[in-house]
Each structure stands twice: as C-alpha cells, then as structure tokens.
Design a protein around this motif. Structure first.
Motif: not given
Lengths: 364, 139
Positions: A164-165, A286-290, A147-151, A51-52
């Motif tokens: 996850d990322t 990053h996923y590999t690191y996680l 997941i996309e959202t306005v910050g 999940v990004v």
C-alpha cells in the motif's frame, strides 16, 4: 498432498498456528501442488493488514530499519509480518538470505513473523509469490506487513508495488545513487527515508530528494508562477502591503482540490532508533490518505487486475509450451528457422493457430 | 515458464548458538551450501536458543545446522530441540551439528534427536550429500 490435508493446513493457519503459516508460505514459494487451492481458501480472510514495502540500495539499512519498525508496531500492541526478499544465484539457484541477522529487536517474539524469500529465478513469479505470502500473513491475522527488497531492477519494483505504501531508503552522500535511482525507484516512493542521518552529507541528500519530489510532483509549477505574476500585476494598482494575497489565494485553491499525497522525506538513524516515530506517523498519514481518497480500494483493484493478468500469462505460457511439444518441440522449429526454411513469425503463427481457432469467435 | 512448475529448493538455517565467536566454519558451510544450490539463512553470532527456534519455525527450513565450538553443546542443543518439539517442527527438520563435539558427548546429542554430527576435517561434499539425501521433503 490431499485436499483434506490442505484444508486442515488452512484451518490451522486461521487458528494462528505458526508452523502452519510457515508451511503455507513454503508451498507458495515452491509452487507445491495444491497451493492454488490454499490461496483460494484464505483469500476471503484477507484485507485487514496494512502493507508497507521497503526498498533501497544494498547497505542502506533496510533490514535494520525494518527491525526497528517492527519493534515500534509491537510496542503499540500490533502484530507484524515481515517478508524479506534477497537475490539468488542465477547459476546454482543457491542464496544466502542475510536479512534475518538484523532482526535483533524482536528476539524470541513469535508475534513478529519474519520470513526470508529468495528470487528463485521466476520470470515475474516473484511478485506473485510475494503477494500470495502477504495474503497468508494477512489471513493469519497480522496487523502490519512489511515487504523488504533490494531495489535493483524491475522484478523488485514489481514486488514493492504490491504494498500500500512504498518506502525508499537512501543513504547520505549517495548523490550518484540518487541520480541512478531517479528514473525507476524514485518514482514509486510514497515516503523517502534518508537513513544514517548522522552521517555527513545527510542534509544535502534530503535537499536533493525534496527538490526531485518538487520537480516530479509539481508539473503546474510554471502555471503557478503565472498566477503569481497576475497577482503582482494587481498589487501594482493597490498597496504594497497586500503582496501576500497571492499566497492565501493559492491556499484556498488547494482546499478545493481532491486530497493528494506529496511524497515525504524523513531522516532516521535506524541503528539508534532515531526518527522511527516520525516515520511511523508519516506511514500512518499516508494510510489515512489512501483510505480517505479512495485510493486504497483503487490500488486493491489494480493489484487484483495485475494478479489475474500475471496468472493468465503464466498459465497460457504453459499451455503453449505443451502445444509446442505436441507439434514436435521447439528444437525442430528452431533448426528450421536457422536453416531459413521458415521464420520465427511463421512458426509462432503455426503454433498459435489452434488457440486462435478456439478463441476466434471473439475476434469476429 | 509456468507458475506451477514445482521448485523444491532445500532451505537451511546455519546457526551460531551461545557465547561462541568462532564463525569461520559457519561462513564456509554457508557458502558451500549456497554453491550447492541451497537457500541458506545465516543466524549471525551469539544467538539464544529461542532465536534459533523462532527462525527454524518461521523460515520452515528443511535443515538446521548448529555450529558450536564453545563446549556448551550439552546445554544449548537440548534447549533448541525442546523448542522445535513445542512448535511441531522437530519431526520434519533435519538437525545437524558441527564444530568441536567430543566423542563421548555424541551419543547423548544423537539421542536428543540430532541427525548427524560433523567434526573438523569433514569433507564439504560429505555434508552436502548427507543433506541432499536426508533433507525432509516439503510436499
């Protein structure tokens, strides 16, 4: 809706029926009766997708980037689910959900499941709804979920934290924006994307971000300076040519430490698809690191803990609301508080008393 | 506030299909629907029927509003309706058409499964009331 109909819906979702997935998300969004049973049923089927979360200020190019990301994953043969969260009007509850308009690269491709959600004014409920919708997409069998959202605020930060990322999008020349974001959004980013990198000022924004990451992630910077100083002292006794020793020592030190992730800055031009490959590589890294560091499991545990707390809070809140009504409703209490007959703390104590009595054994 | 306090919100997709660049009407409707408390998804211009079908199915909208002013409604609308049928979305989606639809074409579209046609000059409230009364529930 009957129990049989719900398990039938879950069955159809697990079979890969798009309409069933769409309906399950509707139920999650509207808190329709029985949605909890559905989540319970699909829970054991989740845990396969990565999940990004993508966030950034309005107009930074989030939707366009998500579109290109989805396209890239599809070209690799992976299936994609997208949840785009937009704000809704606090007055009418109405909303215009406009992210779908940018999804031009995946036209008619049903293996990209795009769903718009609005923040329906639920206190903290949005993150619950989003993570439940992610579960539905996961159980459906999507490989990648975005997941996309306005910050903008805490609500949105909570939403992307279910990923996850976390990718934070920044526009070039938004020096002031970066300053503004510094405290909140910038702290949660695993990957920073400077989109519209063909615009003037992009390299400066990249440099600013890298400096900020350096300051944030290197609290030992001063200690290292001391380390160098020590080396320099040694070098004074030896030969000038050995000045590099300090550097290699540092590298050796780094090897012995557990793996850590330093946020990366990636430049993209989403409209042209430039930099998407680099971004995907960074996301994969990053996923590999996680996975390697065990942080993925740790994050999953933290998320589960947060979900449990969130649900408990809202359920207890509802129970207390009922208790409040049973004791005469909040209006009477409010009136007597205004009349100085009592005070808010005393009222709270009074309403909570039965609950305390029930749970009292734990305190003793 | 409870996590389970049911919140039924009407979701609409406002769609521009085909080679038709007139989107003022679609914008006005989108805005009016939003102000009426609906969640509106706007498709953007020049969409193919496949895109509209994909969006309707995935977004699970209660209402699909198609805006056509190009005269191609007899070609495009049946394609959309057939796609909705294929994905099992026809029965529980209210389909309304707006724009320039000649009187003689209307019976044909209604036969295809379109629920209502709103031409130019229709008061906004009439459309909103129709949607509120007829939008299929999601229970």
């Amino acid at each position: 809706m009957s129990q049989a109909a719900e398990s039938d819906l879950v069955e159809r979702l697990l079979d890969g029926e798009h309409r069933a997935l769409a309906r399950v998300i509707t139920k999650i969004e509207s808190r329709a009766s029985g949605y909890r049973d559905i989540i319970s049923d699909i829970h054991s089927h989740t845990g396969h997708a990565s999940v990004v979360g993508v966030t950034g200020s309005p107009g930074a190019g989030k939707s366009t980037l998500v579109d290109k990301l989805a396209k890239f994953y599809r070209d690799r043969g992976e299936t994609v689910g997208v949840i785009a969260v937009d704000p809704s009007s606090p007055y009418t509850g109405g909303a215009v959900l406009g992210d779908r308009i940018r999804m031009a690269s995946n036209v008619g491709d049903m293996d990209v499941f795009f769903r718009s959600m609005s923040a329906r004014g639920q206190l903290g409920g949005l993150s619950t709804a989003t993570s439940d919708a992610v579960k539905a997409l996961d159980a459906f069998g999507k490989d990648r979920i975005i997941i996309e959202t306005v910050g903008a605020g805490q609500n949105e930060v909570d939403v992307v934290k279910t990923a996850d990322t976390v990718v934070v999008l920044v526009q070039p020349g938004s020096g002031d924006d970066v300053q503004m974001l510094k405290a909140g959004i910038l702290e949660i980013g695993d990957v920073f994307v400077v989109n519209k990198a063909d615009m003037a000022g992009a390299s400066r924004t990249v440099a600013e971000l890298e400096e900020m990451i350096h300051l944030r992630d290197d609290p030992r910077a001063n200690l290292d300076t001391g380390h160098h100083g020590h080396d320099a002292f040694d070098d004074d006794h030896g030969h000038g040519a050995e000045a590099d020793t300090g550097g290699s020592d540092e590298a050796a030190d780094a090897d012995s430490e557990p793996p850590s992730w330093k946020p990366q800055v990636v430049e993209t031009v989403a409209t042209q698809g430039e930099g998407i490959e680099t971004l995907v590589e960074t996301l994969d890294d990053h996923y590999t690191y996680l996975t390697d560091s065990g942080e993925l499991d740790e994050k999953a545990r933290q998320r589960a803990a947060e979900e449990i707390r969130q649900l408990l809070r809202s359920d207890v809140g509802e129970l207390l609301e009922q208790e409040l009504d049973a004791q005469g409703g909040v209006d009477d209490f409010a009136a007597s508080v205004v009349e100085k007959e009592t005070d808010p703390y005393a009222v709270t104590e009074e309403v909570l008393e039965p609950l305390r009595d029930c749970l009292g054994d734990h305190d003793d | 506030m409870s996590a389970d306090s049911e919140q039924q919100t009407i979701r609409c997709l406002i769609a521009k299909v085909g080679l038709d660049g007139h989107d003022r009407g679609a914008h006005v409707i989108s805005r009016a629907f939003r102000d009426a408390g609906f969640e509106v998804i706007y498709s953007g211009l020049h969409r193919a029927p496949d895109e509209i079908i994909q969006a309707t199915v995935q977004e699970d909208v209660n209402v699909l509003g198609i805006s056509i002013l190009s005269g191609a409604h007899n070609t495009l609308v049946p394609k959309v309706m057939a796609g909705l049928e294929e994905y099992g979305a026809l029965d529980d989606t209210l389909v309304i058409v707006g724009g320039i639809i000649p009187e003689e074409d209307r019976p044909g579209l209604l036969e295809e499964g379109v629920d209502a046609i709103f031409g130019p000059g229709t008061p906004m409230q009439e459309t909103i009331d129709f949607v509120k009364e007829n939008a299929p529930e999601r229970t």
